[in-house]
Design a protein around this motif. Structure first.
Motif, PDB file in Angstrom:
ATOM      1  N   ARG A   1      59.217  26.256  14.315  1.00 30.68           N
ATOM      2  CA  ARG A   1      57.706  26.303  14.261  1.00 30.68           C
ATOM      3  C   ARG A   1      57.295  24.561  14.885  1.00 30.68           C
ATOM      4  O   ARG A   1      56.100  24.403  14.897  1.00 30.68           O
ATOM      5  CB  ARG A   1      56.911  26.596  12.989  1.00 30.68           C
TER       6      ARG A   1
ATOM      7  N   ASN B   1      56.056  24.522  18.870  1.00 30.75           N
ATOM      8  CA  ASN B   1      54.724  24.755  19.146  1.00 30.75           C
ATOM      9  C   ASN B   1      53.776  24.064  17.974  1.00 30.75           C
ATOM     10  O   ASN B   1      52.528  24.498  18.172  1.00 30.75           O
ATOM     11  CB  ASN B   1      54.455  26.140  19.408  1.00 30.75           C
TER      12      ASN B   1
ATOM     13  N   LEU C   1      53.060  24.616  15.203  1.00 33.00           N
ATOM     14  CA  LEU C   1      52.506  25.436  14.110  1.00 33.00           C
ATOM     15  C   LEU C   1      52.842  24.732  12.958  1.00 33.00           C
ATOM     16  O   LEU C   1      52.215  24.967  11.837  1.00 33.00           O
ATOM     17  CB  LEU C   1      53.142  26.846  13.973  1.00 33.00           C
TER      18      LEU C   1
ATOM     19  N   ARG D   1      50.497  25.685  24.029  1.00 32.86           N
ATOM     20  CA  ARG D   1      50.963  26.879  23.418  1.00 32.86           C
ATOM     21  C   ARG D   1      51.097  28.244  23.799  1.00 32.86           C
ATOM     22  O   ARG D   1      51.865  29.055  23.763  1.00 32.86           O
ATOM     23  CB  ARG D   1      50.123  27.162  21.968  1.00 32.86           C
TER      24      ARG D   1
END
Lengths: 362, 226
Positions: A55, A58, A60, A87
């Motif tokens: 994660r 990207n 996140l 993304r």
């Protein structure tokens, strides 16, 4: 910035979570480089930090420390609009598919194309094309609740590919599927890797999946990468204990050995017999080892368990055999095997042979 | 038939105009309150959801202020709120008496309840779905309107129906400040003048309104559940 062949370049990544009284280090100083076009496996038990680590790719999950370079772009320097664009070039699929229940298959696949410059017609064509790619053309107007797990994951894959990403992150995407469906999804991923030159990062705890499609793999434990290598080496010569455990789950040879050891004729091994495990990689497999043992040393080999697998076209074999013959001959036979680049592990040894070898277990 | 009605509901028949007028007033109050409290409530509900724990714009300070604000208004009994907001009603409407004036306290009384219901509906949306949309580069606007509200539609309809039925209930109390409506009719004629048939008729009309609302709502919940 220097152009290189890396799709993902994570450098010294830390991710820490603050809980009430203590700090949890979910990812601990991880550096990970993944080449373009690779299928890279990240393996570990639950809680090892795999999902948190990917994660970071990207963003996140923002890292507490370290730098994140994806497609030669410093992700941490991007503004929110640029980050959203970046993304779009990193597709992601999940264990529980995460499809929108209120939208049809087509609606789910088209969702990431909102606000793109495409016309309605172009979006519709794109959706058709993606659904054909994952083999779900006839389910276009169905709602996700009417699909099987494998079909849902195919929709999720089509959705992840809608913006023509360079990278696909698969976060335990096959963990909720049965073995047959898992296999078909993995075959699909491998074909996408070939067709679209898609870099795939496969997070999993199933070593079978890694074995089936990955070229390289990293093993994670307690937020760190404890071992990384190409797939042949990971499976043939796992170095750390946790990797050995994972590899054992995939080839089942350890279980086979346990059941062999429980057999009565093994419990009472004859004095001129020795039970060994052979492990060999590559061309050795092709040589008729067993015939050789008999012809050269008059030692008979009785195969009790074994398997041979092709990892990226390199055969890797495991054999559990009993050698029996005159003690000195057996000793020479063992020497011969070791000379062949075969890893020999003595599991159980008869007394006659033991005395000849001098108890030097190897 | 007509004679039976006269026999059973003598006062209703003789004051039919009053009954229809009260019904219209109730509809008027319910409609405007639903619109105003609906818009304010859904906005607050969205804000609570996105600034709340694990929200897409998590912000502890904003959330706790909103959260407390909603709780405080919700904890004031409606009949007291009616009196409490009189000065505000005067500023907004120019008078504190009448059907239009009643819409102010009704909206203030209803929107926090609705906001909380909306929040409960939206937090039900699977966080994995939100994450997937974020991973695909969706903006916060897309996340709110394309994911939260879309995925929460059937649940939003359900809580809206619950709230709407609550509004019908609240309007009955608006009679206390001269708001008119069926509640007022039942009290001022039915109760005060012992015209029991009026009370029964008002009750029946409200009952039908609630049933119709519920039935229409259930239909749309079914339509939007996939």
């Amino acid at each position: 910035m220097i152009k290189n062949n890396l799709a993902v370049n994570l450098i010294n990544i830390d991710v820490t979570f603050k809980q009430k009284n203590h700090v949890i280090k979910a990812v601990d100083d991880v550096t990970l480089k993944i080449e373009k076009g690779d299928i890279y496996g990240i393996v570990g038990y639950s809680g090892a930090g795999k999902s948190t680590l990917v994660r970071v790719i990207n963003l996140l999950q923002a890292p507490s420390n370290g730098s994140v370079i994806v497609n030669d772009q410093n992700m941490l320097a991007l503004h929110s609009n640029q980050l959203r664009y970046a993304r779009k070039k990193i597709g992601m699929i999940f264990q529980h598919f995460n499809l929108m229940n209120a939208r049809t298959v087509a609606g789910n696949v088209a969702f990431p194309l909102r606000k793109s410059n495409l016309t309605k017609k172009q979006i519709n064509d794109k959706v058709d094309q993606l659904l054909a790619l994952v083999g779900l053309t006839d389910k276009k107007l169905t709602y996700p609740s009417q699909l099987s797990g494998g079909q849902k994951q195919r929709v999720a894959i089509a959705r992840a590919l809608s913006n023509d990403p360079d990278i696909l992150i698969s976060d335990e995407a096959t963990s909720a599927l049965d073995p047959k469906t898992t296999k078909s999804i993995l075959i699909l991923l491998a074909s996408l890797n070939q067709k679209l030159n898609l870099t795939i990062i496969l997070i999993t705890h199933e070593m079978q999946a890694v074995k089936q499609i990955c070229n390289n793999a990293a093993v994670m434990e307690n937020g760190r990468i404890v071992e990384r290598n190409n797939i042949v080496n990971i499976f043939s010569q796992p170095e750390v204990k946790i990797t050995q455990e994972f590899v054992a789950t995939a080839n089942q040879i350890d279980e086979a050995i346990d059941s062999v050891l429980a057999q009565p004729n093994i419990k009472h091994l004859k004095t001129n017999e020795v039970l060994i495990k052979l492990k060999y990689i590559g061309t050795v497999t092709d040589e008729p080892i067993i015939v050789g043992l008999y012809k050269q040393f008059e030692v008979t080999a009785n195969i009790l368990a074994g398997n041979v697998e092709n990892l990226k076209d390199t055969p890797v074999g495991n054999l559990v055999i009993i050698l029996s013959g005159q003690a000195n001959n057996v000793k020479h036979a063992l020497k011969f095997l070791e000379g062949l680049d075969v890893k020999v592990t003595i599991l159980k040894i008869g007394n006659d042979i033991k005395s000849v070898i001098g108890g030097s277990k190897r | 038939m007509h004679s039976l009605l006269i026999h059973l509901f003598p006062n209703v028949v003789s004051q039919w105009n009053l009954v229809t007028q009260s019904f219209t007033e109730t509809l008027f109050m319910v409609g405007w309150t639903a619109l105003i409290a609906g818009i304010i409530g859904i906005s607050f509900g969205i804000l609570l959801t996105i600034t709340g724990p694990k929200g897409i714009l998590e912000n502890t300070l904003v959330y706790s202020v909103l959260d407390k604000f909603i709780n405080i208004i919700r904890s004031v009994p409606f009949i007291i709120l009616l009196a409490l907001v009189v000065p505000l009603t005067r500023i907004i409407v120019g008078t504190s008496i009448g059907t239009i004036a009643a819409i102010v306290p009704l909206s203030i009384g209803v929107f926090p309840f609705y906001a909380r219901q909306v929040q409960n509906a939206l937090v039900e949306v699977d966080s994995g779905i939100i994450e997937a949309a974020q991973a695909s580069g969706s903006s916060n606007f897309d996340l709110i309107f394309g994911v939260y509200l879309k995925e929460g539609t059937s649940e939003l309809i359900r809580v809206s129906i619950v709230t709407l039925i609550g509004v019908i209930d609240f309007t009955a109390m608006a009679g206390a400040i001269g708001g008119g409506g069926l509640g007022n009719l039942a009290i001022s004629l039915g109760y005060d003048r012992f015209e029991n048939d009026i009370t029964i008729a008002a009750t029946l009309i409200i009952l039908v309104m609630v049933l119709v609302t519920q039935t229409i709502g259930d239909y749309f919940v079914r339509r939007t559940t996939h």
